[in-house]
Write an enzyme that holds these catalytic residues in place. Structure first.
Site, PDB file in Angstrom:
ATOM      1  N   GLU A 132      -0.502 -27.673  -2.913  1.00 45.41           N
ATOM      2  CA  GLU A 132      -0.137 -26.365  -2.332  1.00 45.41           C
ATOM      3  C   GLU A 132       1.378 -26.225  -2.179  1.00 45.41           C
ATOM      4  O   GLU A 132       1.886 -25.637  -1.226  1.00 45.41           O
ATOM      5  CB  GLU A 132      -0.872 -26.113  -1.014  1.00 45.41           C
ATOM      6  CG  GLU A 132      -2.372 -25.989  -1.238  1.00 45.41           C
ATOM      7  CD  GLU A 132      -3.084 -25.140  -0.221  1.00 45.41           C
ATOM      8  OE1 GLU A 132      -2.452 -24.252   0.374  1.00 45.41           O
ATOM      9  OE2 GLU A 132      -4.283 -25.366  -0.024  1.00 45.41           O
TER      10      GLU A 132
ATOM     11  N   ALA B 265       2.494 -25.164 -15.987  1.00 46.71           N
ATOM     12  CA  ALA B 265       2.863 -24.260 -14.886  1.00 46.71           C
ATOM     13  C   ALA B 265       2.375 -24.854 -13.576  1.00 46.71           C
ATOM     14  O   ALA B 265       1.249 -24.612 -13.153  1.00 46.71           O
ATOM     15  CB  ALA B 265       2.257 -22.867 -15.102  1.00 46.71           C
TER      16      ALA B 265
END
Length: 390
Positions: A368, A134
């Site tokens: 990010e 993930a």
């Protein structure tokens, strides 16, 4: 028509913050940057210097013992540190990333407990969202949190966790209701000392070698119920809101490393003699330097504009945070690569900091949210009419 236009620039307070951080960065961080990279060790000298001046987590509000720096001031701290060492700039950047979910979603007690400790320098904060299966698809996470009486028990693995093993505190996103997708994810504070918490070996990375990146293993980690951040099922919401704000800090980091590379390129170009004159006299090189400077300044202004939106919580922050991060990181990669070119063979060696800066800059296009994901975010915002009132 009036000619009394407002002037857009840093306030005296922000200029003073920049000057203060630049001074400590040049005196106490830059001298160790090459060694930190070479040895792939944590920049303890930088951590100590930043903590001494309350620059290690400047975003923490004054009511919890922090400096109370606004979003722009926090970006200035990160930018100036990244100008000399990107690894060290991850100390204030990740402390904000890790603790912001607590600020955004947490109740007063959890904020008082953990933000106060962070401000006091008791321990840093890391952010545990990504997993082996993930990454960009964060909703596919498998880490579970199961209620057991008044406690929660967490099991799972988190990957690519910045400053893991160094930080004392971890914001962990975990599935509490697998039938609800993103609305079945909750956020918790896990402490390094909690039984069942362990860490993988440090990743062997291209850059930011002074900032440890490790897996975090959660093996039946039992935590008290008051470590839940906010409400059950709202963790993913807090995580995404956090990224809207902290992508701006990655933009600041990218601006910093780009500016540092440009500084070295300018100095070298004026000293290096070829064909009887400095290479800075050659128009081809002047054009290259001009493009570098222009793009760095464009990235800086976009970053500061995004920081203003972060501080105000504007409705278009999601677009501006993604745009600033994407643009500034692309600029950082281009400028650091071109700075290596300006130095020629010297730029390719470790005798100069440019090759390190080029390696460090690359990660700003990835973490990010990759820049491909940022473009998806921007496009969705545009299609939703985010610019309609500009």
């Amino acid at each position: 028509m009036s000619t009394d236009f407002p002037l857009y620039g840093l306030s005296e307070e922000h200029q003073a913050i920049r000057a203060a951080v630049r001074a400590v960065a040049e005196a106490k961080i830059a001298p160790y940057a090459a060694e930190v990279d070479e040895q792939a060790r944590y920049p303890q000298e930088a951590a100590d210097a930043l903590r001494a001046l309350d620059f290690h987590a400047p975003h923490v509000p004054e009511e919890y013992g922090g400096a109370g720096a606004d979003a722009l001031a926090t970006c200035l701290v990160i930018e100036e540190v990244a100008r000399v060492d990107v690894s060290a700039s991850l100390i204030p950047a990740v402390n904000k990333l890790g603790s912001l979910p607590v600020q955004i979603g947490g109740g007063e007690q959890i904020k008082k407990t953990y933000l106060t400790r962070l401000a006091a320098g008791v321990g840093g904060f890391s952010y545990c969202l990504s997993e082996p299966e993930a990454g960009s698809d964060a909703v596919a996470m498998r880490t579970r949190a199961v209620r057991d009486g008044d406690d929660w028990v967490l099991d799972g693995t988190k990957r690519w966790i910045t400053n893991a093993g160094v930080s004392e505190y971890y914001t962990v996103l975990a599935v509490t209701d697998p039938t609800q997708r993103s609305r079945g994810i909750s956020a918790f504070v896990v402490e390094k000392s909690d039984p069942g918490v362990s860490f993988g070996a440090p990743e062997k990375k291209l850059g930011i070698k002074g900032s440890p990146t490790r897996e975090v293993y959660l093996d039946r980690v039992r935590i008290p119920g008051d470590r839940l951040i906010g409400e059950v099922g709202r963790g993913f919401e807090y995580a995404m809101k956090t990224l809207d704000h902290t992508r701006v800090t990655i933009a600041a980091q990218a601006v910093g490393v780009a500016q540092g590379a440009l500084d070295h390129a300018l100095a070298y170009a004026q000293e290096r003699q070829q064909f009887g004159k400095p290479i800075s006299d050659f128009q081809g090189l002047q054009f290259l330097l001009a493009d570098m400077g222009m793009k760095v300044e464009a990235a800086r202004q976009m970053t500061y504009a995004a920081a203003g939106r972060s501080e105000r919580g504007d409705a278009d922050l999601t677009f501006f945070g993604a745009a600033a991060k994407c643009f500034a990181s692309d600029v950082a990669m281009e400028v650091t690569t071109n700075a290596v070119q300006v130095l020629g063979g010297y730029g390719y060696t470790r005798d100069y900091p440019l090759e390190r800066m080029m390696r460090d800059a690359k990660i700003t296009q990835i973490y990010e949210g990759t820049n491909q994901v940022q473009r998806i975010v921007m496009a969705r915002q545009l299609l939703a009419g985010v610019q309609s009132e500009l």
